[in-house]
Scaffold this active site. Structure first.
Site, PDB file in Angstrom:
ATOM      1  N   HIS A  14       0.826  -1.201   0.000  1.00  0.00           N
ATOM      2  CA  HIS A  14       0.000   0.000   0.000  1.00  0.00           C
ATOM      3  C   HIS A  14       0.862   1.253   0.000  1.00  0.00           C
ATOM      4  O   HIS A  14       1.533   1.555   0.989  1.00  0.00           O
ATOM      5  CB  HIS A  14      -0.903  -0.030   1.238  1.00  0.00           C
ATOM      6  CG  HIS A  14      -1.845   1.099   1.357  1.00  0.00           C
ATOM      7  ND1 HIS A  14      -1.752   2.046   2.355  1.00  0.00           N
ATOM      8  CD2 HIS A  14      -2.922   1.451   0.615  1.00  0.00           C
ATOM      9  CE1 HIS A  14      -2.731   2.921   2.231  1.00  0.00           C
ATOM     10  NE2 HIS A  14      -3.463   2.585   1.183  1.00  0.00           N
ATOM     11  N   GLU A  41       0.728  -0.815  -4.912  1.00  0.00           N
ATOM     12  CA  GLU A  41      -0.465   0.023  -5.008  1.00  0.00           C
ATOM     13  C   GLU A  41      -0.052   1.478  -4.996  1.00  0.00           C
ATOM     14  O   GLU A  41       0.900   1.860  -4.302  1.00  0.00           O
ATOM     15  CB  GLU A  41      -1.409  -0.263  -3.837  1.00  0.00           C
ATOM     16  CG  GLU A  41      -2.719   0.506  -3.862  1.00  0.00           C
ATOM     17  CD  GLU A  41      -2.693   1.847  -3.142  1.00  0.00           C
ATOM     18  OE1 GLU A  41      -3.691   2.597  -3.220  1.00  0.00           O
ATOM     19  OE2 GLU A  41      -1.670   2.156  -2.500  1.00  0.00           O
ATOM     20  N   HIS A  56      -1.246  10.890  -2.785  1.00  0.00           N
ATOM     21  CA  HIS A  56      -2.568  10.545  -2.247  1.00  0.00           C
ATOM     22  C   HIS A  56      -3.430  11.772  -1.999  1.00  0.00           C
ATOM     23  O   HIS A  56      -4.591  11.829  -2.405  1.00  0.00           O
ATOM     24  CB  HIS A  56      -2.415   9.760  -0.937  1.00  0.00           C
ATOM     25  CG  HIS A  56      -3.716   9.435  -0.276  1.00  0.00           C
ATOM     26  ND1 HIS A  56      -4.338  10.296   0.621  1.00  0.00           N
ATOM     27  CD2 HIS A  56      -4.521   8.351  -0.374  1.00  0.00           C
ATOM     28  CE1 HIS A  56      -5.470   9.755   1.025  1.00  0.00           C
ATOM     29  NE2 HIS A  56      -5.612   8.577   0.446  1.00  0.00           N
TER      30      HIS A  56
END
Length: 283
Positions: A14, A41, A56
């Protein structure tokens, strides 16, 4: 009674090995590969000059030495910033507190083009889960640019979805539908942190190949994974770091677990596979 072993989930790093390196940096992804992650990811946004960058948040304030909104900054402007120095890994022992902290600086934002190159150059097969962020200033441009970039890397039209090296995912239903229309052979993941009408049954819209629930949903309703499987949908669960959550996902039959610590999660999966959580009882 018989005991049926559960398949071991694939470990998805992640934002890279983000428990140990600053998220979305090359160092985080390289460490994830060293730790044996089956897949990586990332989150993507569009910069002011039209590049897909791995960030993000809407702003870069939290994860860089600069400030500002991603869509208002060029890649050139972000190339001078430190995207790694903010992250400090908790020391493993008291002795580590006496040592000077390592240099975690990593200048320049990581572009998706660079990350795709890293995946391409990896000696083993590694998948990449790409999340498009919404809402954003440029709307559907992020999906259109993603399809175009994947085409340049020869990844936009795999032989079939199961063999695709890339998976697209989003919380936005319109984004997933838009991407499916543009790249019908690439599998899609519909992410969610609550059950919408009908989803609890495991039935998802036809343009979503995988269910992407938050781990908190599976804690309350682990049988969702089996219901989704009965509807032909595998499950991608995020974000799974706690050993009990890892065992839960293994026990429930989750296909992909997204984790900030790939190495530790692989250990927890091995432990759950060798112990009471590694199988289910069938009467």
């Amino acid at each position: 009674m018989g005991r049926v072993p559960q398949p071991t989930p694939d470990v998805v790093a992640h934002r890279g090995a983000s428990a140990h390196r600053a998220e979305h940096t090359r160092a985080a992804y390289e460490l994830a590969l060293e730790q044996g992650a089956d897949a990586l990811e990332c989150d993507i946004r569009v910069s002011r000059d039209g590049h897909l960058v791995c960030v993000h948040d809407r702003r870069i304030d939290r994860t860089s030495s600069g400030r500002g909104v991603v869509s208002e900054l060029t890649v050139a402007a972000m190339s001078a910033l430190d995207f790694g120095g903010w992250h400090r890994e908790f020391p493993e022992s008291a002795d580590d507190l006496l040592r000077p902290p390592p240099d975690n600086s990593e200048h320049g934002v990581l572009t998706l083009d660079e990350l795709l190159g890293l995946v391409r150059d990896t000696a083993r097969d590694v998948r990449l889960f790409i999340e498009t962020k919404h809402p954003v200033r440029y709307g559907g441009l992020v999906e259109h640019k993603l399809v175009a970039l994947l085409a340049r890397h020869g990844l936009a039209a795999p032989v079939d979805r199961e063999k695709s090296q890339v998976l697209m995912m989003s919380f936005s239903q319109s984004a997933v539908r838009r991407f499916r229309k543009a790249a019908p052979r690439i599998p899609t993941v519909l992410l969610f942190d609550r059950f919408r009408s009908g989803w609890r049954s495991g039935e998802l819209p036809p343009w979503a190949d995988l269910a992407g629930p938050d781990i908190r949903l599976l804690r309350r309703d682990p049988d969702f994974v089996a219901r989704a499987a009965a509807s032909g949908r595998d499950t991608y669960c995020w974000t799974v770091d706690d050993p009990a959550d890892v065992a839960l996902c293994h026990r429930a039959g989750v296909r992909f677990v997204a984790t900030n610590s790939p190495a530790a999660t692989r250990v927890h999966l091995a432990e759950s596979g060798n112990g009471q959580f590694g199988s289910v009882t069938v009467k």
